[in-house]
Design a protein around this motif. Sequence first.
Motif: not given
Length: 76
Positions: A37-55
């Motif tokens: 819920a708290e804002p991401f402190q870094g440059e970019q956040f990507i929501e994805g599964d580690l099994q999604d090799m393309g992403l």
Amino acid sequence: MVLVLITGSSGRIGLAAVKDLVASGHRVIGYDVYARAEPFQGEQFIEGDLQDMGLLMQAMQGVEAVLHLGAVPDDV
């Protein structure tokens, strides 16, 4: 200044790592299956599964270091 990809960036250790690396002047991309819920402190956040090799490969573009903290916690 290094561009770092952190898997598991929404977990307890991942959040601490993001904050520490950003405070040290590094650029951080967070990668996790869910966002907190708290804002991401870094440059970019990507929501994805580690099994999604393309992403995951897309997230790795330009990355100089990976901190792999992605895991399935015991408390789930």
